[in-house]
Design a protein around this motif. Sequence first.
Motif, PDB file in Angstrom:
ATOM      1  N   LEU A 121       8.328  10.572   2.896  1.00 33.39           N
ATOM      2  CA  LEU A 121       8.156  10.828   1.464  1.00 33.39           C
ATOM      3  C   LEU A 121       8.330  12.317   1.233  1.00 33.39           C
ATOM      4  N   GLU A 122       9.350  12.694   0.477  1.00 31.36           N
ATOM      5  CA  GLU A 122       9.607  14.102   0.209  1.00 31.36           C
ATOM      6  C   GLU A 122      10.013  14.274  -1.248  1.00 31.36           C
ATOM      7  N   VAL A 123       9.484  15.300  -1.886  1.00 30.55           N
ATOM      8  CA  VAL A 123       9.936  15.662  -3.215  1.00 30.55           C
ATOM      9  C   VAL A 123      11.082  16.655  -3.033  1.00 30.55           C
ATOM     10  N   ARG A 124      12.228  16.346  -3.651  1.00 24.62           N
ATOM     11  CA  ARG A 124      13.414  17.185  -3.505  1.00 24.62           C
ATOM     12  C   ARG A 124      14.010  17.507  -4.861  1.00 24.62           C
ATOM     13  N   SER A 148       9.435  -1.731  -7.324  1.00 25.71           N
ATOM     14  CA  SER A 148       9.641  -2.271  -8.667  1.00 25.71           C
ATOM     15  C   SER A 148       8.374  -2.951  -9.175  1.00 25.71           C
ATOM     16  N   GLN A 149       7.735  -3.720  -8.325  1.00 28.11           N
ATOM     17  CA  GLN A 149       6.510  -4.418  -8.713  1.00 28.11           C
ATOM     18  C   GLN A 149       5.376  -3.450  -9.027  1.00 28.11           C
ATOM     19  N   ALA A 150       5.393  -2.265  -8.406  1.00 28.39           N
ATOM     20  CA  ALA A 150       4.338  -1.273  -8.628  1.00 28.39           C
ATOM     21  C   ALA A 150       4.511  -0.523  -9.949  1.00 28.39           C
ATOM     22  N   ARG A 151       5.641  -0.712 -10.637  1.00 30.13           N
ATOM     23  CA  ARG A 151       5.903  -0.112 -11.947  1.00 30.13           C
ATOM     24  C   ARG A 151       5.659   1.396 -11.950  1.00 30.13           C
ATOM     25  N   PRO A 152       6.501   2.173 -11.255  1.00 29.62           N
ATOM     26  CA  PRO A 152       6.232   3.604 -11.105  1.00 29.62           C
ATOM     27  C   PRO A 152       6.381   4.445 -12.366  1.00 29.62           C
ATOM     28  N   GLU A 156       0.834  -1.203   0.000  1.00 26.37           N
ATOM     29  CA  GLU A 156       0.000   0.000   0.000  1.00 26.37           C
ATOM     30  C   GLU A 156       0.866   1.249   0.000  1.00 26.37           C
ATOM     31  N   ARG A 157       1.932   1.241   0.804  1.00 27.92           N
ATOM     32  CA  ARG A 157       2.853   2.374   0.824  1.00 27.92           C
ATOM     33  C   ARG A 157       3.521   2.547  -0.531  1.00 27.92           C
ATOM     34  N   ALA A 158       3.892   1.452  -1.163  1.00 28.96           N
ATOM     35  CA  ALA A 158       4.522   1.524  -2.489  1.00 28.96           C
ATOM     36  C   ALA A 158       3.562   2.147  -3.497  1.00 28.96           C
ATOM     37  N   GLN A 159       2.302   1.777  -3.437  1.00 32.89           N
ATOM     38  CA  GLN A 159       1.315   2.361  -4.342  1.00 32.89           C
ATOM     39  C   GLN A 159       1.172   3.854  -4.093  1.00 32.89           C
ATOM     40  N   THR A 160       1.240   4.273  -2.836  1.00 34.42           N
ATOM     41  CA  THR A 160       1.193   5.693  -2.494  1.00 34.42           C
ATOM     42  C   THR A 160       2.401   6.418  -3.075  1.00 34.42           C
ATOM     43  N   VAL A 161       3.570   5.799  -2.976  1.00 28.01           N
ATOM     44  CA  VAL A 161       4.791   6.389  -3.543  1.00 28.01           C
ATOM     45  C   VAL A 161       4.637   6.557  -5.053  1.00 28.01           C
ATOM     46  N   VAL A 162       4.121   5.546  -5.724  1.00 29.41           N
ATOM     47  CA  VAL A 162       3.941   5.606  -7.177  1.00 29.41           C
ATOM     48  C   VAL A 162       2.970   6.731  -7.548  1.00 29.41           C
ATOM     49  N   GLU A 163       1.858   6.829  -6.832  1.00 39.25           N
ATOM     50  CA  GLU A 163       0.879   7.880  -7.108  1.00 39.25           C
ATOM     51  C   GLU A 163       1.474   9.261  -6.872  1.00 39.25           C
ATOM     52  N   CYS A 178      16.857  18.261 -11.420  1.00 34.33           N
ATOM     53  CA  CYS A 178      15.662  17.425 -11.539  1.00 34.33           C
ATOM     54  C   CYS A 178      14.950  17.345 -10.187  1.00 34.33           C
ATOM     55  N   ARG A 179      13.758  16.854 -10.227  1.00 39.40           N
ATOM     56  CA  ARG A 179      12.994  16.603  -8.999  1.00 39.40           C
ATOM     57  C   ARG A 179      12.957  15.104  -8.772  1.00 39.40           C
ATOM     58  N   VAL A 180      13.242  14.710  -7.537  1.00 36.48           N
ATOM     59  CA  VAL A 180      13.185  13.299  -7.186  1.00 36.48           C
ATOM     60  C   VAL A 180      12.282  13.126  -5.979  1.00 36.48           C
ATOM     61  N   LEU A 181      11.755  11.931  -5.839  1.00 36.04           N
ATOM     62  CA  LEU A 181      10.939  11.588  -4.681  1.00 36.04           C
ATOM     63  C   LEU A 181      11.777  10.715  -3.771  1.00 36.04           C
ATOM     64  N   LEU A 182      12.025  11.196  -2.566  1.00 37.52           N
ATOM     65  CA  LEU A 182      12.775  10.448  -1.576  1.00 37.52           C
ATOM     66  C   LEU A 182      11.804   9.537  -0.836  1.00 37.52           C
ATOM     67  N   ALA A 183      12.044   8.230  -0.876  1.00 40.67           N
ATOM     68  CA  ALA A 183      11.221   7.255  -0.153  1.00 40.67           C
ATOM     69  C   ALA A 183      12.123   6.622   0.895  1.00 40.67           C
ATOM     70  N   ALA A 184      12.111   7.186   2.090  1.00 42.24           N
ATOM     71  CA  ALA A 184      13.059   6.790   3.132  1.00 42.24           C
ATOM     72  C   ALA A 184      12.332   6.338   4.397  1.00 42.24           C
ATOM     73  N   GLN A 185      13.139   6.020   5.396  1.00 41.03           N
ATOM     74  CA  GLN A 185      12.586   5.617   6.682  1.00 41.03           C
ATOM     75  C   GLN A 185      13.481   6.146   7.789  1.00 41.03           C
ATOM     76  N   TYR A 186      12.863   6.426   8.913  1.00 41.52           N
ATOM     77  CA  TYR A 186      13.649   6.725  10.105  1.00 41.52           C
ATOM     78  C   TYR A 186      14.113   5.392  10.677  1.00 41.52           C
ATOM     79  N   ALA A 187      15.182   5.409  11.421  1.00 42.81           N
ATOM     80  CA  ALA A 187      15.833   4.178  11.898  1.00 42.81           C
ATOM     81  C   ALA A 187      14.885   3.193  12.565  1.00 42.81           C
ATOM     82  N   ASP A 188      13.941   3.668  13.327  1.00 45.25           N
ATOM     83  CA  ASP A 188      13.085   2.756  14.088  1.00 45.25           C
ATOM     84  C   ASP A 188      11.681   2.613  13.503  1.00 45.25           C
TER      85      ASP A 188
END
Length: 125
Positions: free
Chosen positions: A120-123, A50-54, A19-26, A103-113
Motif C-alpha cells: 500500500l503506497e500513496v503516490r 468495490s464492496q467496501a465503497r471507498p 479486512e485488507r480492503a477496509q484498511t485500503v479504504v481507511e 493527483c495522489r493515488v493509493l497503489l494497492a498491489a501485491q508482490y508475486a508470491d
Amino acid sequence: HVFRYGSAFRAEPDDQLEERAQTVVELAQESEVEAIVVPEEVDATVQVLSQARPGVPIVAFSDDPAMRAWWQLLYGVVPCAEAAADWDEACQLAAEQLGLRNCRVLLAAQYADQEPMTVLEVRSP
C-alpha cells in the motif's frame, strides 16, 4: 444475462481480504487520494474493494475483455485495458484514464508470491 455472466467471475469471500480492503479504504480516506490503483489482474481484490465503497474510483488493469466487462458492473471500478510495465506506469495510466493531473493515488498491489493488497503506497504520478 448479467447474472450468469457475472457469477463466473465472483470470488469467494475471504475475511482477511475483506479486512485488507477496509484498511485500503481507511487509508484512502485519511490520505485524501483521488483514486485507488490495482495494477495486477486480481479479481478478488477488485471485488472486495468495490464492496467496501471507498468513495474514490478504483482503477483496475486487465488485458482480458471479459474481466473488464465484469468490472464495469462493479461499484466505482474503472477498468483499464492498457498494460502497465510497472507500478509507476500503472499510477500514471490510472491518472490519465480519470483525466487527472498531479493527483495522489493509493497503489494497492501485491508482490508475486504474496497475498493481494500487501503493498500500500500513496503516490503522485
